[in-house]
Design an enzyme around this catalytic site. Structure first.
Site, PDB file in Angstrom:
ATOM      1  N   ARG A 109      31.522  59.770   5.061  1.00  0.00           N
ATOM      2  CA  ARG A 109      30.929  61.028   4.572  1.00  0.00           C
ATOM      3  C   ARG A 109      31.601  62.246   5.183  1.00  0.00           C
ATOM      4  NH1 ARG A 109      25.648  60.567   2.058  1.00  0.00           N
ATOM      5  NH2 ARG A 109      25.568  62.821   2.017  1.00  0.00           N
ATOM      6  N   HIS A 120      24.874  32.315  10.178  1.00  0.00           N
ATOM      7  CA  HIS A 120      25.793  31.641  11.108  1.00  0.00           C
ATOM      8  C   HIS A 120      25.343  30.213  11.435  1.00  0.00           C
ATOM      9  CE1 HIS A 120      27.362  35.593  11.362  1.00  0.00           C
ATOM     10  NE2 HIS A 120      26.591  36.045  12.326  1.00  0.00           N
TER      11      HIS A 120
HETATM   12  C1  BG6 Z   1      26.263  39.172  14.221  1.00  0.00           C
HETATM   13  C2  BG6 Z   1      24.850  39.560  14.549  1.00  0.00           C
HETATM   14  O1  BG6 Z   1      26.343  38.675  12.915  1.00  0.00           O
HETATM   15  O2  BG6 Z   1      26.685  38.175  15.124  1.00  0.00           O
HETATM   16  C3  BG6 Z   1      24.732  40.037  15.979  1.00  0.00           C
HETATM   17  O3  BG6 Z   1      24.430  40.583  13.664  1.00  0.00           O
HETATM   18  C4  BG6 Z   1      25.292  39.015  16.918  1.00  0.00           C
HETATM   19  O4  BG6 Z   1      23.377  40.319  16.317  1.00  0.00           O
HETATM   20  C5  BG6 Z   1      26.690  38.590  16.484  1.00  0.00           C
HETATM   21  O5  BG6 Z   1      25.345  39.585  18.216  1.00  0.00           O
HETATM   22  C6  BG6 Z   1      27.192  37.438  17.324  1.00  0.00           C
HETATM   23  O6  BG6 Z   1      28.531  37.232  17.043  1.00  0.00           O
HETATM   24  P1  BG6 Z   1      29.525  36.649  18.158  1.00  0.00           P
HETATM   25  O7  BG6 Z   1      30.817  36.506  17.424  1.00  0.00           O
HETATM   26  O8  BG6 Z   1      29.562  37.657  19.266  1.00  0.00           O
HETATM   27  O9  BG6 Z   1      28.922  35.366  18.580  1.00  0.00           O
END
Ligand code: BG6
Length: 484
Positions: free
Chosen positions: A43, A234
């Site tokens: 923006r 995940h």
């Molecule tokens: C993200 C989440 O998708 O994954 C976060 O929104 C989280 O809350 C993160 O901290 C963890 O990813 P990584 O790669 O640090 O394990």
């Protein structure tokens, strides 16, 4: 091959923290195709020069080894442009169109790293401005919706403007080297496949533990929680990778078809399993690495009475011939005892004991995802003993450290995924039907919690979460890997 990467949310948190550093790494490694442009969208009315300067300043916060030298940054910055846009204004898309028209790149990537509420608008407006050409790919960041209905609505709206093959839904866990290795372990070796089934495996535990709290994302997290933030995406993707059948080949749809079958086979929830097999927790004040940290309810942007969960542990099963009856445990949380993501495969004990061993340890395969990236195979061996004829067994382990073996400078998740988008490889991206199925499965939990006045169980920051998570797994006669 020339490309234009248009980054909606170009001044946002994800762009600074993950995307720009990943693009720079690809640039440094020489894997970013030459002749590309990275066009930040935001923006603010910034000139390209001001945008480059902001990015340069942010690189000071990147870990030293990944920080560009002055000379490297000058070369990288030459790729960066900025187009100020109000994402609801058609005229602004026309201006973006004119910028893209200057080059007519072979590939145009529209990376939508904005608030999810804007995904639909951006895709619709791109189509209206004629920017959804066959050369265009659109990347959508999570969260894609907050429940099944909103996820369906986003997918339907995006599907009006782009075909499924043009849509890259990111789950950055799929880009982690350790997850690639999991596919390699299962489908590149004949050794494990005969054992990879209910006859030999007692249970599987997936843990994604974080030390971090919600940091400055309290307001976002309040309406999200660990189930939507980590489990729906995940953790379920890891469960698919560990539980899926071997795909017929390495093509994107062959892999995604198999993951989809796992999601469809997850045991449906009942009132009993919802009450017993899902534990939610929330961190109270505690200490991490010796330093006191506040409770979740004291974080900025968080309601002082909040019921949002920062921890989930659950038990499920994959109801098919391979896995019937084998418990899969998933556990994830913030402010836990360590940063530790791993999958533990516990094999069944020997059917008959011939050693008078004190040891009651079964074979175990540990797939370490982070911070360590490697494999451990836990076995029993004849331990050393002073007594003659001793039959004492001792635990030993084969330890493969992939960072040591392949070097720690391996390609990071976002770097890998961004290059895959530019090259048009969909293998590591999530198809809409997978996402819908994952939402369908978590939704009964969300509904159950809405009517559960008890709220999450508190746990002290720096521990492994509420004790109920241990009680849940103990009911099956098992324990979390760090407890036994
Ligand atoms: C993200 C989440 O998708 O994954 C976060 O929104 C989280 O809350 C993160 O901290 C963890 O990813 P990584 O790669 O640090 O394990």
């Amino acid at each position: 091959m020339s490309f234009d990467l248009v980054l909606f949310g170009g001044t946002g948190d994800l762009a600074w923290r993950k995307l720009m550093p990943a693009l720079f790494q690809a640039f440094r490694h020489g894997t970013l195709p030459a002749g590309g442009r990275i066009i930040g969208i935001g923006r603010d009315t910034l000139s390209a020069e001001q945008y480059r300067e902001r990015i340069r300043a942010r690189f000071d916060q990147v870990e030293l080894a990944k920080r560009p030298s002055v000379e490297e940054f000058t070369r990288f910055a030459a790729l960066l442009e900025f187009v100020p846009m109000d994402l609801s204004r058609p005229d602004d898309y026309a201006r973006l169109g004119a910028t893209l028209q200057q080059r007519q790149a072979d590939t145009v990537v529209m990376y939508v790293a904005t608030a999810p509420s804007l995904f639909t608008t951006v895709c619709e407006q791109l189509a209206r401005a004629g920017l959804n050409t066959a050369q265009t790919r659109v990347v959508l960041e999570k969260p894609l919706g907050h429940d099944l209905a909103s996820n369906r609505a986003i997918n339907a709206a995006v599907g009006q403007s782009f075909s499924e093959k043009q849509i890259f839904r990111i789950d950055h866990y799929l880009g982690k080297p350790a997850v690639q290795n999991l596919f390699a372990l299962r489908f590149g070796n004949a050794l494990f496949e005969p054992l990879w089934r209910r006859e030999h495996i007692a249970n599987i535990q997936i843990t994604i533990a974080e030390e971090l709290g919600v940091e400055n994302r309290g307001a976002f997290y309040e309406t999200t929680g660990a189930l939507r933030d980590m489990v729906q995406n995940h953790a379920l993707q890891l469960l698919c990778a560990i539980g899926m059948e071997p795909p017929i080949n390495a093509h994107a749809d062959a892999i995604r078809d198999e993951k989809l079958k796992v999601l469809r086979s997850l045991k449906p929830w009942t009132p009993e399993t919802l009450a017993q097999d899902v534990i939610r927790g929330q961190y109270a004040a505690g200490s991490i690495a010796g330093a006191a940290v506040p409770a979740y309810r004291e974080e900025k942007g968080v309601d002082a009475q909040s019921h949002t969960e920062t921890f989930v542990a659950l038990r499920t099963e994959i109801s098919n011939w391979r896995w019937a009856g084998v418990p899969f445990y998933i556990r994830t949380g913030k402010r836990l005892a360590g940063r530790d993501a791993r999958i533990v495969v516990n094999f069944r004990p020997t059917p008959h004991a011939i050693f008078n061993s004190q040891m009651d340890v079964s074979n175990r395969l540990v797939i370490n995802l982070q911070p360590k990236d490697g494999l451990e195979l836990h076995l029993l061996a004849q331990g050393q003993s002073n007594r003659r004829n001793s039959q004492t067994l001792a635990p030993v382990q084969l330890d493969l450290d992939f960072d040591k073996r392949f070097g720690s400078g391996r390609v990071g998740a976002y770097e890998r995924l961004l290059l895959d988008v530019i090259d048009g490889r969909l293998n590591l991206f999530v198809r809409s039907d997978e996402q819908i199925e994952a939402w369908r499965w978590v939704e009964p939990i969300i509904e159950h919690w809405k009517h559960d006045a008890q709220g999450p169980r508190l746990y002290a920051a720096g521990t492994w979460g509420p004790s109920a998570a241990s009680a849940m797994i103990a009911r099956d006669g098992y324990c979390w890997a760090e407890e036994c």
